[in-house]
Design an enzyme around this catalytic site. Structure first.
Site, PDB file in Angstrom:
ATOM      1  N   GLY A 219       0.828  -1.200   0.000  1.00 29.37           N
ATOM      2  CA  GLY A 219       0.000   0.000   0.000  1.00 29.37           C
ATOM      3  C   GLY A 219       0.859   1.245   0.000  1.00 29.37           C
ATOM      4  O   GLY A 219       2.061   1.180   0.288  1.00 29.37           O
TER       5      GLY A 219
ATOM      6  N   CYS B 146       5.205  -6.152   1.724  1.00 31.06           N
ATOM      7  CA  CYS B 146       5.558  -4.731   1.822  1.00 31.06           C
ATOM      8  C   CYS B 146       4.799  -4.064   2.981  1.00 31.06           C
ATOM      9  O   CYS B 146       5.125  -4.289   4.136  1.00 31.06           O
ATOM     10  CB  CYS B 146       5.299  -4.035   0.492  1.00 31.06           C
ATOM     11  SG  CYS B 146       6.161  -2.448   0.334  1.00 31.06           S
ATOM     12  N   TYR B 147       3.754  -3.262   2.705  1.00 31.35           N
ATOM     13  CA  TYR B 147       2.979  -2.660   3.785  1.00 31.35           C
ATOM     14  C   TYR B 147       2.392  -3.747   4.684  1.00 31.35           C
ATOM     15  O   TYR B 147       2.319  -3.588   5.910  1.00 31.35           O
ATOM     16  CB  TYR B 147       1.864  -1.796   3.197  1.00 31.35           C
ATOM     17  CG  TYR B 147       1.061  -1.032   4.217  1.00 31.35           C
ATOM     18  CD1 TYR B 147       1.526   0.187   4.725  1.00 31.35           C
ATOM     19  CD2 TYR B 147      -0.167  -1.501   4.669  1.00 31.35           C
ATOM     20  CE1 TYR B 147       0.785   0.898   5.665  1.00 31.35           C
ATOM     21  CE2 TYR B 147      -0.912  -0.792   5.596  1.00 31.35           C
ATOM     22  CZ  TYR B 147      -0.439   0.409   6.097  1.00 31.35           C
ATOM     23  OH  TYR B 147      -1.171   1.105   7.023  1.00 31.35           O
TER      24      TYR B 147
ATOM     25  N   HIS C 140       8.007  -7.331  -3.762  1.00 26.47           N
ATOM     26  CA  HIS C 140       6.733  -7.683  -4.390  1.00 26.47           C
ATOM     27  C   HIS C 140       6.908  -8.915  -5.273  1.00 26.47           C
ATOM     28  O   HIS C 140       7.298  -8.798  -6.442  1.00 26.47           O
ATOM     29  CB  HIS C 140       6.209  -6.509  -5.222  1.00 26.47           C
ATOM     30  CG  HIS C 140       5.733  -5.356  -4.405  1.00 26.47           C
ATOM     31  ND1 HIS C 140       4.453  -5.277  -3.903  1.00 26.47           N
ATOM     32  CD2 HIS C 140       6.380  -4.245  -3.963  1.00 26.47           C
ATOM     33  CE1 HIS C 140       4.316  -4.162  -3.210  1.00 26.47           C
ATOM     34  NE2 HIS C 140       5.465  -3.513  -3.233  1.00 26.47           N
TER      35      HIS C 140
ATOM     36  N   GLU D 284       4.679 -10.587  -6.639  1.00 24.80           N
ATOM     37  CA  GLU D 284       3.600 -10.689  -7.628  1.00 24.80           C
ATOM     38  C   GLU D 284       3.931 -10.035  -8.959  1.00 24.80           C
ATOM     39  O   GLU D 284       3.267 -10.304  -9.968  1.00 24.80           O
ATOM     40  CB  GLU D 284       2.310 -10.074  -7.065  1.00 24.80           C
ATOM     41  CG  GLU D 284       2.324  -8.569  -6.863  1.00 24.80           C
ATOM     42  CD  GLU D 284       2.846  -8.119  -5.507  1.00 24.80           C
ATOM     43  OE1 GLU D 284       2.503  -7.003  -5.076  1.00 24.80           O
ATOM     44  OE2 GLU D 284       3.610  -8.893  -4.882  1.00 24.80           O
TER      45      GLU D 284
ATOM     46  N   ASP E 196     -16.715 -10.539 -23.206  1.00 21.99           N
ATOM     47  CA  ASP E 196     -17.394 -10.695 -21.916  1.00 21.99           C
ATOM     48  C   ASP E 196     -18.865 -11.058 -22.083  1.00 21.99           C
ATOM     49  O   ASP E 196     -19.344 -12.035 -21.494  1.00 21.99           O
ATOM     50  CB  ASP E 196     -17.264  -9.405 -21.095  1.00 21.99           C
ATOM     51  CG  ASP E 196     -15.814  -8.979 -20.926  1.00 21.99           C
ATOM     52  OD1 ASP E 196     -14.924  -9.844 -21.034  1.00 21.99           O
ATOM     53  OD2 ASP E 196     -15.573  -7.778 -20.706  1.00 21.99           O
TER      54      ASP E 196
ATOM     55  N   LYS F 161      -9.984 -11.238 -17.195  1.00 26.98           N
ATOM     56  CA  LYS F 161     -10.201 -11.355 -18.635  1.00 26.98           C
ATOM     57  C   LYS F 161      -9.600 -12.635 -19.218  1.00 26.98           C
ATOM     58  O   LYS F 161     -10.233 -13.306 -20.048  1.00 26.98           O
ATOM     59  CB  LYS F 161      -9.613 -10.130 -19.345  1.00 26.98           C
ATOM     60  CG  LYS F 161      -9.797 -10.124 -20.839  1.00 26.98           C
ATOM     61  CD  LYS F 161     -11.256  -9.867 -21.220  1.00 26.98           C
ATOM     62  CE  LYS F 161     -11.452  -8.458 -21.660  1.00 26.98           C
ATOM     63  NZ  LYS F 161     -12.800  -8.123 -22.094  1.00 26.98           N
TER      64      LYS F 161
END
Length: 517
Positions: A56, A83-84, A171, A173, A230, A373
């Site tokens: 964050g 992290c945060y 991070h 990710e 979609d 998606k």
């Protein structure tokens, strides 16, 4: 919820939170993102396999900074702080968070000291990670051990000696962390004991059952079909659940690409056998858009008119219609809250004009609201939709109206359709379509001097746009080979009457957006 084998992600406002969810889903483990304001009772009832605390933008000492209920760490559920999230876990464990010697953004070399998250690494091994922080943990909390460090961050990874509590400063990710997937997978499978059962086939079976239960044995369903990925996948999924009780309504607003209406009719009426009602409202839309140049005003006119036309068509479907299908995706759902539970900031009106007005007397079915998606595309393929539908690039609800800068006229639409069709044809011919997130032509409100047949011309300018992206949140312009661009430019200038100049947009997002309006 479609599975109890789930990871709960608490979002503290990181720009990378969606990436955390995507990495977990890519490992075939179901997860959901929720605000950190969820109560401990709610979390206990949700019964997660594991909990991830995101990064964050705040310091834990900022006034009003989001916090964590420390009871989370007493649930016996594995927790990973990023992290945060690491600061919150470390502070709860008795450590102090202090300003870093210098702020650190970008790549860093991490040295691994051991631990369950790094079980696939050698002790002492160095690996590239992505850092983004201005604070740091001052000392390893009591009961924890050091698992990783970097030159500027002596405490870059910790884990509890006996409880399933873990945290890293970097991070894992993001793609810039070379082996971040191994760290996340170690948490999911080695620590949480999660099962890799989140697949498109599993989702289809579960969602078909859910839709059947929701609709019941007699009610009819309508779907506003745009022809995009979609709405197409949502329609095919609901059709599998309720069969001929589904009616799809396709509104042709006159702002479609070349042969788009014919493609939708071919796919859904002939290929899938779905009851498709096509409404040609192009004259109505173009009349209302006459003289309008402001992009926000265009969107509002198109959005309101779409709803009016759809309402009229829905009334003609007949009695017994109780449900409306929408192709809402998971990013649309999670962007509706902030780390403090409030609304997100709107940069511009959303391109999807098919929103449900409150006055429509239908209950809502959103079969894709748990999917990203790429997951929607996988579901579409498993449902048997053709690749020309499943693999197509995103197309905005207002259509070509926001790709003609200035007033919308029939001649301008014809010019843009022709140029756009040539552009996409050459992209496919070069085998590059699937390497690009989105590609389209834009008709600019300017004219330029040119020379054709030894004569002076003063004609229109077409801009070409192509970007690469994972989810549309950020994007980079696509580097076409020069010979491919030469063919595109030559064909458009020679084959599209009234165009004498072609330019290519090399802006990334940010600072630009993908669409021009």
């Amino acid at each position: 919820m479609v599975t109890k084998n789930a990871i709960l992600i608490l979002d503290y406002g990181s720009q990378f939170t969606q990436l955390i969810a995507r990495r977990v889903r890519e490992a075939h483990v179901y997860c959901e993102i929720h605000p950190p304001t969820r109560s401990l009772e709610w979390i206990r009832a949700w019964n997660p396999r594991g909990i991830i605390l995101s990064g964050g933008p705040n310091s834990v000492y900022d006034e009003g900074a989001p916090t964590v209920d420390r009871g989370i760490f007493e649930l016996g559920v594995p927790v990973l702080g990023l992290c945060y999230g690491m600061y919150l876990l470390a502070e709860a464990a008795g450590a102090k968070v202090v300003p870093a010697g210098r702020r650190e953004y970008g790549r860093a070399q991490l040295e691994v000291h051991g631990g369950r998250l790094f079980s696939s690494f050698d002790r002492g091994e160095k690996t590239t990670v992505w850092m983004s922080h201005g604070d740091r943990v001052e000392a390893v909390p009591p009961g924890f051990r050091l698992t990783a460090s970097s030159e500027n961050c002596p405490i870059a990874g910790i884990e509890h000696e006996s409880r399933p509590l873990f945290a890293v400063q970097f991070h894992p990710e993001v793609a810039h962390t070379a082996r971040g997937g191994e760290v996340i997978n170690a948490f999911l499978f080695d620590v949480c004991g999660a099962d890799a059962d989140w697949t498109s086939a599993h989702f289809i079976d579960s969602e078909v059952t859910k839709v059947r239960d929701q609709v019941g044995p007699t009610a009819r369903v309508i779907c506003g079909l745009s022809g995009g990925v979609d709405s197409s996948v949502a329609a095919a999924l609901v059709h599998r659940a309720v069969g001929d009780r589904l009616t799809c309504i396709f509104v042709d607003h006159g702002l479609l690409r070349l042969h788009e209406r014919e493609q939708v009719e071919r796919t859904f009426r002939r290929h899938l056998g779905i009851d498709l009602r096509v409404v040609d409202a192009s004259d109505r839309f173009l009349t209302l858009l006459e003289g309008v140049s402001d992009p926000e005003q265009k969107r509002k006119i198109i959005g309101h008119t779409f709803i009016e036309v759809f309402e009229q068509a829905a009334k003609q479907v007949g009695d017994g219609v109780g449900f409306l299908v929408q192709g809402t995706l998971y990013p649309d759902v999670i962007e509706s809250f902030s780390p403090r539970g409030g609304p997100s900031v709107t940069i511009k009106t959303h391109h999807n004009v098919g929103g449900l007005p409150e006055r429509l007397p239908f209950k809502l079915i959103e079969p894709l609201r748990e999917l990203f998606k790429d997951e929607v595309r996988a579901v579409g393929r498993d449902l048997g939709l053709p690749e020309e539908i499943v693999g197509r690039h995103p197309f905005p609800g207002p259509g070509l109206a926001i790709r003609i800068l200035g007033e919308i006229t029939s001649p301008a639409l014809d010019t843009l359709r022709h140029a756009d069709a040539i552009y996409l044809e050459e992209i496919r011919s070069a085998g590059l379509y699937d390497s690009i997130w989105q590609a389209f032509a834009v008709l600019l409100p300017i004219r330029s001097v040119g020379v054709m047949g030894d004569g002076r011309t003063y004609d229109q300018v077409v801009a070409l746009r192509a970007v690469t992206s994972r989810d549309g949140m950020t994007a980079d312009w696509f580097p076409f080979p020069p010979d491919v661009m030469a063919v595109m430019s030559n064909r458009i200038a020679n084959e599209v009457r009234g165009v004498n100049r072609v330019v290519y947009d090399v802006s990334s997002k940010p600072p630009a957006t993908i669409e021009w309006e």
